[in-house]
Design an enzyme around this catalytic site. Structure first.
Site, PDB file in Angstrom:
ATOM      1  N   ASP A 220       0.850  -1.186   0.000  1.00 27.13           N
ATOM      2  CA  ASP A 220       0.000   0.000   0.000  1.00 27.13           C
ATOM      3  C   ASP A 220       0.891   1.243   0.000  1.00 27.13           C
ATOM      4  O   ASP A 220       2.024   1.214   0.496  1.00 27.13           O
ATOM      5  CB  ASP A 220      -0.859  -0.012   1.271  1.00 27.13           C
ATOM      6  CG  ASP A 220      -1.941   1.036   1.267  1.00 27.13           C
ATOM      7  OD1 ASP A 220      -3.103   0.686   1.027  1.00 27.13           O
ATOM      8  OD2 ASP A 220      -1.624   2.221   1.519  1.00 27.13           O
ATOM      9  N   LYS A 222       0.721   3.588   1.854  1.00 25.50           N
ATOM     10  CA  LYS A 222       1.014   3.999   3.239  1.00 25.50           C
ATOM     11  C   LYS A 222       2.250   3.300   3.807  1.00 25.50           C
ATOM     12  O   LYS A 222       2.771   3.705   4.830  1.00 25.50           O
ATOM     13  CB  LYS A 222      -0.169   3.647   4.150  1.00 25.50           C
ATOM     14  CG  LYS A 222      -1.424   4.411   3.888  1.00 25.50           C
ATOM     15  CD  LYS A 222      -2.413   4.171   5.025  1.00 25.50           C
ATOM     16  CE  LYS A 222      -3.796   4.640   4.677  1.00 25.50           C
ATOM     17  NZ  LYS A 222      -4.632   3.547   4.152  1.00 25.50           N
ATOM     18  N   SER A 287     -12.392   4.882  -0.156  1.00 21.03           N
ATOM     19  CA  SER A 287     -12.157   6.129  -0.899  1.00 21.03           C
ATOM     20  C   SER A 287     -12.187   5.842  -2.391  1.00 21.03           C
ATOM     21  O   SER A 287     -12.531   6.709  -3.182  1.00 21.03           O
ATOM     22  CB  SER A 287     -10.779   6.709  -0.567  1.00 21.03           C
ATOM     23  OG  SER A 287     -10.719   7.054   0.779  1.00 21.03           O
ATOM     24  N   HIS A 292     -10.987  -3.800  -3.235  1.00 12.87           N
ATOM     25  CA  HIS A 292      -9.629  -4.110  -2.783  1.00 12.87           C
ATOM     26  C   HIS A 292      -9.667  -4.521  -1.310  1.00 12.87           C
ATOM     27  O   HIS A 292     -10.548  -4.089  -0.562  1.00 12.87           O
ATOM     28  CB  HIS A 292      -8.694  -2.902  -2.987  1.00 12.87           C
ATOM     29  CG  HIS A 292      -9.191  -1.651  -2.364  1.00 12.87           C
ATOM     30  ND1 HIS A 292     -10.027  -0.776  -3.012  1.00 12.87           N
ATOM     31  CD2 HIS A 292      -8.995  -1.120  -1.128  1.00 12.87           C
ATOM     32  CE1 HIS A 292     -10.313   0.239  -2.221  1.00 12.87           C
ATOM     33  NE2 HIS A 292      -9.701   0.052  -1.060  1.00 12.87           N
ATOM     34  N   HIS A 294      -7.535  -4.696   2.327  1.00 11.96           N
ATOM     35  CA  HIS A 294      -6.404  -4.156   3.101  1.00 11.96           C
ATOM     36  C   HIS A 294      -5.829  -5.296   3.938  1.00 11.96           C
ATOM     37  O   HIS A 294      -6.592  -6.069   4.531  1.00 11.96           O
ATOM     38  CB  HIS A 294      -6.863  -3.060   4.057  1.00 11.96           C
ATOM     39  CG  HIS A 294      -7.487  -1.888   3.367  1.00 11.96           C
ATOM     40  ND1 HIS A 294      -6.849  -0.682   3.228  1.00 11.96           N
ATOM     41  CD2 HIS A 294      -8.696  -1.724   2.772  1.00 11.96           C
ATOM     42  CE1 HIS A 294      -7.627   0.163   2.595  1.00 11.96           C
ATOM     43  NE2 HIS A 294      -8.764  -0.442   2.309  1.00 11.96           N
TER      44      HIS A 294
HETATM   45  P1  M7G Z   1      -9.696   2.856   0.608  1.00  9.93           P
HETATM   46  O1  M7G Z   1     -10.342   1.982   1.595  1.00  9.93           O
HETATM   47  O2  M7G Z   1     -10.360   3.021  -0.730  1.00  9.93           O
HETATM   48  O3  M7G Z   1      -9.474   4.305   1.150  1.00  9.93           O
HETATM   49  O4  M7G Z   1      -8.237   2.279   0.404  1.00  9.93           O
HETATM   50  P2  M7G Z   1      -8.783   4.845   2.479  1.00  9.93           P
HETATM   51  O5  M7G Z   1      -8.234   3.702   3.233  1.00  9.93           O
HETATM   52  O6  M7G Z   1      -7.701   5.770   1.958  1.00  9.93           O
HETATM   53  O7  M7G Z   1      -9.860   5.570   3.168  1.00  9.93           O
HETATM   54  C1  M7G Z   1      -7.417   2.656  -0.645  1.00  9.93           C
HETATM   55  C2  M7G Z   1      -6.010   2.266  -0.291  1.00  9.93           C
HETATM   56  O8  M7G Z   1      -5.202   2.474  -1.441  1.00  9.93           O
HETATM   57  C3  M7G Z   1      -5.421   3.128   0.820  1.00  9.93           C
HETATM   58  O9  M7G Z   1      -4.916   2.284   1.848  1.00  9.93           O
HETATM   59  C4  M7G Z   1      -4.336   3.930   0.120  1.00  9.93           C
HETATM   60  O10 M7G Z   1      -3.216   4.166   0.950  1.00  9.93           O
HETATM   61  C5  M7G Z   1      -3.980   3.045  -1.052  1.00  9.93           C
HETATM   62  N1  M7G Z   1      -3.473   3.792  -2.221  1.00  9.93           N
HETATM   63  C6  M7G Z   1      -3.946   4.951  -2.689  1.00  9.93           C
HETATM   64  N2  M7G Z   1      -3.254   5.309  -3.803  1.00  9.93           N
HETATM   65  C7  M7G Z   1      -3.511   6.519  -4.564  1.00  9.93           C
HETATM   66  C8  M7G Z   1      -2.305   4.360  -4.038  1.00  9.93           C
HETATM   67  C9  M7G Z   1      -1.293   4.197  -5.033  1.00  9.93           C
HETATM   68  O11 M7G Z   1      -1.096   4.993  -5.960  1.00  9.93           O
HETATM   69  N3  M7G Z   1      -0.536   3.061  -4.933  1.00  9.93           N
HETATM   70  C10 M7G Z   1      -0.721   2.132  -3.906  1.00  9.93           C
HETATM   71  N4  M7G Z   1       0.089   1.087  -3.881  1.00  9.93           N
HETATM   72  N5  M7G Z   1      -1.667   2.283  -2.969  1.00  9.93           N
HETATM   73  C11 M7G Z   1      -2.453   3.388  -3.029  1.00  9.93           C
END
Ligand code: M7G
Length: 418
Positions: A220, A222, A287, A292, A294
């Site tokens: 991720d 993060k 978001s 997906h 986690h």
């Molecule tokens: P979410 O549950 O849609 O949103 O998870 P939130 O947890 O941010 O509320 C989306 C996940 O995708 C998050 O854990 C983000 O850190 C991760 N993420 C977002 N982007 C833009 C990217 C990216 O470009 N690359 C990777 N590897 N992860 C991303």
């Protein structure tokens, strides 16, 4: 399984299991070189901004517990108006950072306890010592995430605002949430870049290329990619028509079961963590509306694991096994932020914020009653309080409770004198 790919950067091979069930291992071209270098230009396009020129406009959030700070500002060399969101995060300790190097092997990775440690003594008192230590700069990296140009929605996502819990019935989902997410959502370009191997290809930990039940597993955004204690992976499904948990039904069970089993196998192989050490879950609302999962270690308090947002993969499978259309029938909680347009829509149906105002009024009224009660109790009161002043002083009831809990409570007269 046909189309399975295990990217294993430790042994620098890609395993491909073909329809005949044979595992084919292919040597990654220059894999060792690629690992030791920064990602190639194919993997990461250079940003058009220089981080060091960032100009702060506002602090959006300063989380002292997580040691993160979210900022909004600009890169004036490029544009005075395009907003940039910058998220800075101090890193968790890696257990290897605190290993003490053996005398024979001093040229390993940087360690805290070494000659490079600068020590400033703050004080020594008896057996207790307090110091400010500055270890090697290599151990002091700040994980930095930039969104540029950022939209209002990104700024909102990283801001501290009032939050409201919504109970989303299937009808409210159809009437309010679905039209909103259809018309206004973050771009999924980064997701498609990963699935189509245009970006982050080097970072892929495991891939199952099946278009219906396959997925890509990778770190991720993060995660720093190094600290096992804070491991954070994302499994992004290849199927492009599943927006979120709400869309899942019995047809998706093969996908969900495969996600669970293959993620565990891949993580065990790559990171040495077993299934019972992993937390695998969906966010609702996410978001990004492309399904997906986690994944992080149970021992790590990863951001976003709150009960009002997370749904364990195992529980989701079990619910659908019990009732095939469970997620089309259940009322789901989720959180909306002040400033969100969807909150305005829910407000018009459910009066969410009015409840808050009402609760606040009730609180003030209760406190007024408490004042009257305490006035009667402590006669004569030292000072008559106006309602407006109540915010600034401790409510008498709290004071009474504190006093009652002390070992030697003073007499009623003593309190009144205060
Ligand atoms: P979410 O549950 O849609 O949103 O998870 P939130 O947890 O941010 O509320 C989306 C996940 O995708 C998050 O854990 C983000 O850190 C991760 N993420 C977002 N982007 C833009 C990217 C990216 O470009 N690359 C990777 N590897 N992860 C991303």
């Amino acid at each position: 399984m046909p189309g399975n790919k295990q990217h294993d950067t430790n042994c620098k091979t890609v395993e491909e299991t073909t329809a005949d069930g044979i595992v084919h291992c292919t040597e990654l071209k220059n894999a060792a070189e690629q690992q030791s270098k920064e990602p190639t230009s194919e993997e990461v396009s250079m940003p058009n901004y220089q981080l060091s020129t960032f100009k702060l406009a506002r602090i959006l959030q300063n989380n002292t517990l997580r040691k993160t700070i979210a900022l909004v500002g600009t890169f004036p060399n490029i544009s005075e108006t395009d907003a940039a969101v910058v998220l800075l995060e101090k890193q968790a300790f890696k257990e290897s950072d605190v290993q003490t190097a053996s005398e024979l092997n001093t040229d390993g990775p940087p360690r805290i306890f070494s000659d490079s440690l600068q020590v400033h003594t703050e004080f020594i008192n008896n057996i207790y010592g307090s110091f400010q230590c500055i270890p090697s700069s290599k151990l002091n990296g700040i994980k930095t995430t930039v969104v540029y140009p950022a939209t209002e929605k990104h700024i909102e996502k990283y801001s501290v605002t009032q939050k409201y819990l919504i109970s989303e019935t299937p009808t409210l989902y159809e009437q309010l949430t679905l039209p909103f997410i259809t018309n206004s959502q973050f771009s999924l370009e980064w997701v498609y870049n990963i699935l189509d191997h245009r970006q982050e290809t080097e970072r892929i930990v495991y891939e199952d290329a099946d278009p219906v039940t396959g997925f890509v597993l990778l770190p991720d955004l993060k995660w720093d990619g190094k600290t096992l204690e804070t491991l954070y992976l994302l499994a992004i499904v290849h199927k492009r028509d599943i927006k979120s948990l709400r869309d899942l039904n019995a047809n998706h069970l093969p996908l969900l079961r495969k996600l669970r089993d293959s993620i565990i196998t891949a993580i065990e192989k790559r990171y040495g963590l077993c299934g019972s050490q992993l937390r695998m879950y969906f966010h609702y609302q996410p978001s990004f509306y492309h399904l997906h999962v986690h994944i992080n270690p149970v021992r790590s308090d990863a951001p976003g694991i709150w009960c009002e947002k997370s749904h364990m993969l195992d529980t989701v499978i079990s619910n659908i096994e019990l009732m095939s259309d469970y997620y089309q029938r259940v009322t789901l909680p989720f959180v909306l932020f002040e400033g969100s347009k969807l909150l305005d829509e829910y407000e018009s149906k459910e009066a969410i914020r009015k409840e808050v105002t009402k609760a606040k009024e009730e609180k003030i009224l209760n406190e007024e009653e408490q004042v009257k009660e305490s006035e009667a109790l402590y006669k004569p009161p030292a000072k008559k309080l106006k309602l407006a002043e109540l915010e600034a002083v401790e409510p008498p009831a709290k004071k009474l409770k504190e006093v009652a809990e002390t070992a030697n409570p003073p007499t009623v007269l003593e309190i009144a004198a205060e």
